[in-house]
Design a protein around this motif. Structure first.
Motif, PDB file in Angstrom:
ATOM      1  N   THR A 126     -20.545   6.799  20.208  1.00 50.53           N
ATOM      2  CA  THR A 126     -19.466   6.090  20.890  1.00 50.53           C
ATOM      3  C   THR A 126     -19.882   4.642  21.115  1.00 50.53           C
ATOM      4  O   THR A 126     -20.898   4.364  21.744  1.00 50.53           O
ATOM      5  N   THR A 127     -19.089   3.716  20.574  1.00 53.90           N
ATOM      6  CA  THR A 127     -19.394   2.293  20.737  1.00 53.90           C
ATOM      7  C   THR A 127     -18.176   1.575  21.302  1.00 53.90           C
ATOM      8  O   THR A 127     -17.047   2.072  21.247  1.00 53.90           O
ATOM      9  N   LEU A 128     -18.417   0.399  21.834  1.00 53.26           N
ATOM     10  CA  LEU A 128     -17.329  -0.426  22.332  1.00 53.26           C
ATOM     11  C   LEU A 128     -16.579  -1.053  21.165  1.00 53.26           C
ATOM     12  O   LEU A 128     -17.107  -1.163  20.049  1.00 53.26           O
ATOM     13  N   ASN A 129     -15.358  -1.489  21.402  1.00 53.63           N
ATOM     14  CA  ASN A 129     -14.610  -2.133  20.327  1.00 53.63           C
ATOM     15  C   ASN A 129     -15.087  -3.572  20.123  1.00 53.63           C
ATOM     16  O   ASN A 129     -15.804  -4.141  20.953  1.00 53.63           O
ATOM     17  N   HIS A 130     -14.675  -4.141  19.016  1.00 51.38           N
ATOM     18  CA  HIS A 130     -15.138  -5.485  18.638  1.00 51.38           C
ATOM     19  C   HIS A 130     -14.755  -6.525  19.685  1.00 51.38           C
ATOM     20  O   HIS A 130     -15.547  -7.432  19.998  1.00 51.38           O
ATOM     21  N   GLU A 131     -13.544  -6.414  20.235  1.00 52.87           N
ATOM     22  CA  GLU A 131     -13.083  -7.402  21.206  1.00 52.87           C
ATOM     23  C   GLU A 131     -13.949  -7.378  22.472  1.00 52.87           C
ATOM     24  O   GLU A 131     -14.284  -8.435  23.029  1.00 52.87           O
ATOM     25  N   THR A 132     -14.330  -6.177  22.914  1.00 50.17           N
ATOM     26  CA  THR A 132     -15.173  -6.077  24.105  1.00 50.17           C
ATOM     27  C   THR A 132     -16.552  -6.651  23.852  1.00 50.17           C
ATOM     28  O   THR A 132     -17.109  -7.378  24.694  1.00 50.17           O
ATOM     29  N   ARG A 133     -17.117  -6.361  22.677  1.00 50.56           N
ATOM     30  CA  ARG A 133     -18.433  -6.922  22.345  1.00 50.56           C
ATOM     31  C   ARG A 133     -18.375  -8.445  22.289  1.00 50.56           C
ATOM     32  O   ARG A 133     -19.299  -9.133  22.748  1.00 50.56           O
ATOM     33  N   ALA A 134     -17.318  -8.979  21.714  1.00 50.21           N
ATOM     34  CA  ALA A 134     -17.176 -10.433  21.630  1.00 50.21           C
ATOM     35  C   ALA A 134     -17.045 -11.049  23.017  1.00 50.21           C
ATOM     36  O   ALA A 134     -17.614 -12.118  23.293  1.00 50.21           O
ATOM     37  N   MET A 135     -16.312 -10.389  23.905  1.00 43.92           N
ATOM     38  CA  MET A 135     -16.146 -10.894  25.270  1.00 43.92           C
ATOM     39  C   MET A 135     -17.485 -10.906  26.007  1.00 43.92           C
ATOM     40  O   MET A 135     -17.813 -11.870  26.710  1.00 43.92           O
ATOM     41  N   LEU A 136     -18.268  -9.852  25.842  1.00 36.05           N
ATOM     42  CA  LEU A 136     -19.577  -9.789  26.488  1.00 36.05           C
ATOM     43  C   LEU A 136     -20.499 -10.880  25.958  1.00 36.05           C
ATOM     44  O   LEU A 136     -21.226 -11.532  26.719  1.00 36.05           O
ATOM     45  N   ALA A 137     -20.494 -11.083  24.636  1.00 38.47           N
ATOM     46  CA  ALA A 137     -21.335 -12.127  24.050  1.00 38.47           C
ATOM     47  C   ALA A 137     -20.922 -13.508  24.551  1.00 38.47           C
ATOM     48  O   ALA A 137     -21.774 -14.362  24.834  1.00 38.47           O
ATOM     49  N   HIS A 138     -19.611 -13.724  24.675  1.00 38.12           N
ATOM     50  CA  HIS A 138     -19.120 -15.018  25.173  1.00 38.12           C
ATOM     51  C   HIS A 138     -19.553 -15.242  26.618  1.00 38.12           C
ATOM     52  O   HIS A 138     -19.885 -16.368  27.016  1.00 38.12           O
ATOM     53  N   SER A 139     -19.569 -14.167  27.415  1.00 37.44           N
ATOM     54  CA  SER A 139     -19.976 -14.314  28.812  1.00 37.44           C
ATOM     55  C   SER A 139     -21.444 -14.714  28.918  1.00 37.44           C
ATOM     56  O   SER A 139     -21.828 -15.458  29.833  1.00 37.44           O
ATOM     57  N   VAL A 140     -22.269 -14.259  27.976  1.00 38.98           N
ATOM     58  CA  VAL A 140     -23.671 -14.675  27.967  1.00 38.98           C
ATOM     59  C   VAL A 140     -23.776 -16.159  27.651  1.00 38.98           C
ATOM     60  O   VAL A 140     -24.561 -16.889  28.272  1.00 38.98           O
TER      61      VAL A 140
END
Length: 382
Positions: free
Chosen positions: A2-16
């Motif tokens: 089970t993995t997160l979707n691409h949009e969620t991963r991109a949002m997390l990376a942007h927050s970093v």
């Protein structure tokens, strides 16, 4: 898997990226080293509030419901900013071992606190002769009534000064290299018989040597079935290797960009360094090393997400990636320092700090030669 979707991963990376831009400049990093030994409680709370600490943990324990591959873009951002908080130690190592535990009471008791930032746990696995092999464990777990007594030493423990508990690997049977007969225990760091000697590592992180002198543990503190921790140790070790590579890629990206910019502005004999063909070739080689490693990394991550490989296959992929990263990181780091000249290794310039961290990453979880030998052994038996 089970993995997160691409949009969620991109949002997390942007927050970093936003966090690094506002709170983790090189000067702010140096202040963090001076004031908090590189482990700011305030930063850690930010990690929790942004959801980074809960990425690979299930929703029923306060996590985001992803897996370790969903942390990789976040860790790549940490590499770009030279973040020194113990994310790898707490989330990538100890947290992953607890999440993979068959001891449900420990899992439910510990993971919510890790995800919320209220609790930090570290993992003590490396020993004098381990050299990156998670199954090389000499620390003894001797039966003692209903529990065990732990005796031995762990070294190069990725340490956190805020950690309150430790997951430790120990051997209840078998020889020192066998994957069978391995145990994992969770215990407080202030347990009688535990001695922690922490020290600053060359890359701005913290390390420790932890001694266990007849430390008493109960069967309830064991994370897996008796003698069955070998598979979990190997799997988490492979996951950590991918996290290390993600961090190294972030650092190599920054080094290439900064070095290319420097050679365009620094002049020799009235001509920018970037105009010299031999230096253009070296920058091109740096780009090739980075790109080849990044391509292998991306292919490996996609294979893991699509196929959920078994432990042996995951270990083989991790070794190939670690060997490639070690060679690339060494080349990119050395060239960056050389092309910056004498200032490249001064504490006042961040280039030397990236180089030191890349050097440390090459040695963690087994050095380049160790993984090349593993690849050769795997090929011989195919």
């Amino acid at each position: 898997m089970t993995t997160l979707n691409h949009e969620t991963r991109a949002m997390l990376a942007h927050s970093v990226s936003q966090f690094a831009a506002s709170e983790y400049s090189f000067d702010q990093r140096k202040a963090n080293q001076k004031n908090h030994q590189g482990q700011s409680p305030g930063h850690w709370q930010t990690f929790a509030e942004m959801g980074w600490l809960g990425i690979p943990f299930a929703e029923d324990v306060g996590g985001l419901g992803g897996d370790f591959t969903d942390t990789l873009d976040v860790i790549r951002g940490f590499g770009q900013a030279l973040v020194t908080e113990p994310y790898l130690a707490v989330v990538g190592q100890a947290g992953a071992l607890i999440a993979g535990s068959s001891n449900e009471s420990v899992r439910q008791a510990m993971l919510p606190g890790i995800a919320s930032g209220e609790l930090q746990v570290i993992f003590a696995g490396e020993e004098k002769d381990s050299r990156g092999n998670p199954h090389h464990v000499a620390l003894q777990a001797e039966p003692d009534g209903t529990g065990f007594r732990l005796s031995g030493h762990k070294q190069v423990v990725l340490f956190s000064a805020q950690a309150s508990q430790v997951v430790v690997s120990a051997r209840s049977s078998g020889d020192s290299h066998a994957p069978e007969g391995l145990e994992l225990f969770l215990l407080p760091l202030d347990t009688p018989g535990i001695t922690v000697t922490d020290f600053p590592m060359m890359d701005g992180h913290r390390g420790a040597v932890i001694a266990f002198d007849g430390v008493s543990v109960s069967s309830r503190q064991r994370l897996t079935d008796p003698g069955a921790a070998g598979d979990l140790l190997s799997r988490v070790n492979s996951q950590v290797i991918l996290m290390l590579v993600a961090e190294a890629l972030g650092m190599m990206e920054v080094l290439l960009k900064k070095t290319a910019t420097y050679t365009k502005t620094r002049k020799q004999f009235g001509v920018a360094l970037a105009e010299f063909q031999v230096l253009q070739h070296r920058l091109s080689d740096m780009y090739i090393e980075l790109t080849n490693t990044d391509n292998l990394f991306r292919q490996t991550v996609e294979r893991i997400r699509s196929a959920d490989p078994d432990t042996a296959s995951l270990a083989a992929m991790a070794s190939r990636l670690k060997a490639r990263m070690g060679q690339a990181g060494r080349y990119v780091g050395q060239q960056s320092v050389q092309l910056h000249g004498g200032i490249g290794m001064t504490d006042e310039l961040d280039i030397g700090h990236y180089f030191k961290r890349l050097t440390a990453l090459e040695m963690l979880q087994g050095g380049t030669e160790f993984h090349i030998k593993k690849i050769w052994q795997q090929l011989k038996h195919q």
